[in-house]
Design a protein around this motif. Structure first.
Motif, mmCIF file in Angstrom:
data_model
loop_
_atom_site.group_PDB
_atom_site.id
_atom_site.type_symbol
_atom_site.label_atom_id
_atom_site.label_comp_id
_atom_site.label_asym_id
_atom_site.label_seq_id
_atom_site.Cartn_x
_atom_site.Cartn_y
_atom_site.Cartn_z
ATOM 1 N N ASP A 176 -7.860 -3.139 7.807
ATOM 2 C CA ASP A 176 -8.988 -2.384 7.270
ATOM 3 C C ASP A 176 -8.826 -2.110 5.781
ATOM 4 O OD1 ASP A 176 -9.945 -2.445 9.829
ATOM 5 O OD2 ASP A 176 -9.538 -0.326 10.275
ATOM 6 N N VAL A 177 -7.645 -1.704 5.359
ATOM 7 C CA VAL A 177 -7.450 -1.370 3.948
ATOM 8 C C VAL A 177 -7.462 -2.625 3.084
ATOM 9 C CG1 VAL A 177 -4.906 -1.389 3.951
ATOM 10 C CG2 VAL A 177 -6.137 0.095 2.362
ATOM 11 N N GLU A 178 -6.946 -3.739 3.592
ATOM 12 C CA GLU A 178 -6.946 -4.987 2.834
ATOM 13 C C GLU A 178 -8.363 -5.547 2.688
ATOM 14 O OE1 GLU A 178 -3.778 -7.412 1.805
ATOM 15 O OE2 GLU A 178 -4.025 -5.387 1.028
ATOM 16 N N LYS A 179 -9.173 -5.413 3.737
ATOM 17 C CA LYS A 179 -10.555 -5.865 3.666
ATOM 18 C C LYS A 179 -11.337 -5.019 2.668
ATOM 19 C CE LYS A 179 -14.005 -8.435 5.098
ATOM 20 N NZ LYS A 179 -14.028 -9.886 4.789
ATOM 21 N N ARG A 180 -11.119 -3.725 2.716
ATOM 22 C CA ARG A 180 -11.843 -2.804 1.833
ATOM 23 C C ARG A 180 -11.431 -2.962 0.374
ATOM 24 N NH1 ARG A 180 -9.690 2.648 2.874
ATOM 25 N NH2 ARG A 180 -8.246 2.044 1.213
ATOM 26 N N ASP A 181 -10.130 -3.035 0.129
ATOM 27 C CA ASP A 181 -9.636 -3.010 -1.247
ATOM 28 C C ASP A 181 -9.585 -4.377 -1.908
ATOM 29 O OD1 ASP A 181 -9.320 -0.339 -0.776
ATOM 30 O OD2 ASP A 181 -7.115 -0.337 -0.853
ATOM 31 N N HIS A 182 -9.376 -5.451 -1.097
ATOM 32 C CA HIS A 182 -9.140 -6.761 -1.717
ATOM 33 C C HIS A 182 -9.974 -7.890 -1.124
ATOM 34 C CE1 HIS A 182 -5.820 -4.992 -3.876
ATOM 35 N NE2 HIS A 182 -5.215 -4.646 -2.752
ATOM 36 N N ASP A 183 -10.839 -7.580 -0.167
ATOM 37 C CA ASP A 183 -11.619 -8.612 0.519
ATOM 38 C C ASP A 183 -10.719 -9.723 1.048
ATOM 39 O OD1 ASP A 183 -13.911 -9.728 1.608
ATOM 40 O OD2 ASP A 183 -14.347 -10.949 -0.181
ATOM 41 N N ARG A 243 -4.729 -1.023 10.849
ATOM 42 C CA ARG A 243 -4.727 -0.192 9.639
ATOM 43 C C ARG A 243 -4.618 -1.070 8.389
ATOM 44 N NH1 ARG A 243 -2.671 5.066 11.229
ATOM 45 N NH2 ARG A 243 -2.480 5.673 9.042
ATOM 46 N N HIS A 286 0.807 -1.221 0.000
ATOM 47 C CA HIS A 286 0.000 0.000 0.000
ATOM 48 C C HIS A 286 0.841 1.272 0.000
ATOM 49 C CE1 HIS A 286 -3.814 -2.096 0.198
ATOM 50 N NE2 HIS A 286 -3.225 -2.943 1.015
ATOM 51 N N GLU A 340 -8.970 -11.076 4.580
ATOM 52 C CA GLU A 340 -9.111 -10.981 6.027
ATOM 53 C C GLU A 340 -7.770 -11.239 6.704
ATOM 54 O OE1 GLU A 340 -11.434 -10.450 9.566
ATOM 55 O OE2 GLU A 340 -11.950 -10.153 7.462
#
Length: 327
Positions: free
Chosen positions: A132-139, A129, A114, A141
């Protein structure tokens, strides 16, 4: 990259030359993990089909073998694709949906995936941090991290640490100039988050007669740094990696980064969102593995492969049995 550097697993060099999996460039390590069962015989993943991958350095392969063995013991039909060369193959396979479970590092996610430059010293905050960004951008976990941190550090031989009475980098900064001698590799020396900025953080300027003169720094191959540090020649302090097996093998003291210069690289199991939604029991199973992993343990397991020459699948199986996680 998964961490501040890349380490090669010599014991898997032949496997890295194996046939590549079409579409994602993954290299199979021949699916080599041992059959086992959970201690109570339960099969919470009965019917699940999972692909476990890893990067090709020793620690990555060990984590992959531990995971493949344990999830198969829980009843899953596991495809073992551990040992993917570099970070790109395993990461891309997961992004493509060709692999389901991969161990990652929070620092890698933050910096390499990122492109963040902010140093977040608190391991939990950094994990949150990245999560959250990995869940949002790439689903993807990112499960709660284990208690090991594979990052840069400085070490000293035990006799040198005792003689100079140092336990932290601030202690090093307080030493007389002649005692502030360092061994580093070229990559760490030149990094924007490497040696010179670290000295600056601790108030010991580089190329300064009152800080660290040029003659106090020896640049050498990363592998040689460990033996040079153990001998305290030509340096008292050497750049090391906190979970490297040579730390324990050579009885090195890891100095505390008390000013929190280095970014945490906490080991974290990462699962595709669709897979963990389908098999939520993975949270508990992977959490059981995570809660057992520490810096000292990873030093020991890495050393069994890199120093003693044991096979990663055997080390993974033996450790799971020793912890009574499988039978």
């Amino acid at each position: 990259m998964r961490s501040p550097r890349a380490r090669v697993v010599t014991v898997l060099s032949a496997l890295v030359a194996a046939a590549m999996l079409a579409g994602c460039g993954l290299v199979s390590s021949s699916g080599t993990f041992h059959d086992a069962r959970l201690p109570d015989g339960a099969r919470p993943l009965d019917g699940a089909k999972l692909v476990v991958t890893s990067k090709s350095f020793t620690e990555g392969v060990l984590l992959g073998k531990i995971t493949a063995t344990y999830l198969a013991a829980a009843g899953a039909d596991v495809t073992d694709l551990t040992g993917a060369p570099g970070s790109a193959s395993s990461r891309q396979a997961q992004l493509n949906g060709d692999a389901d479970v991969l161990w990652e590092y929070t620092g890698t996610g933050w910096v390499n995936y990122h492109n963040q430059t902010e140093t977040i010293s608190d391991p939990h905050e950094l994990w949150q941090r990245v999560h959250d960004v990995e869940k949002r951008d790439h689903d993807l976990e990112w499960l709660p991290p284990a208690e090991f941190n594979d990052t840069y550090a400085f070490g000293a031989s035990t006799p040198t640490a005792e003689r100079l009475k140092v336990r932290s980098l601030s202690d090093v900064a307080a030493l007389p100039v002649p005692d502030r001698t360092f061994c580093v590799d070229d990559e760490f020396f030149s990094r924007s988050d490497g040696f010179i900025p670290m000295l600056r953080k601790y108030g010991i300027p580089y190329n300064d007669p009152n800080g660290v003169p040029l003659g106090n720094v020896t640049r050498m191959d990363a592998g040689v740094v460990y033996t040079a540090t153990a001998k305290s020649s030509p340096c008292n302090f050497g750049m090391i990696y906190t979970t490297d097996g040579r730390v324990k093998n050579l009885n090195l003291v890891v100095l505390d980064d008390d000013e929190k210069f280095f970014l945490p690289y906490s080991g974290t199991a990462v699962v595709r969102g669709a897979i963990i939604d389908r098999y939520p029991q993975l949270r508990t199973l992977l959490g059981t593995i995570s809660e057992h992993l520490t810096d000292e343990l990873m030093q020991d397991l890495n050393g069994r492969v890199d120093i003693d020459g044991e096979d990663p699948a055997d080390v993974a199986y033996d450790w799971l049995k020793s912890e009574k996680l499988i039978r």
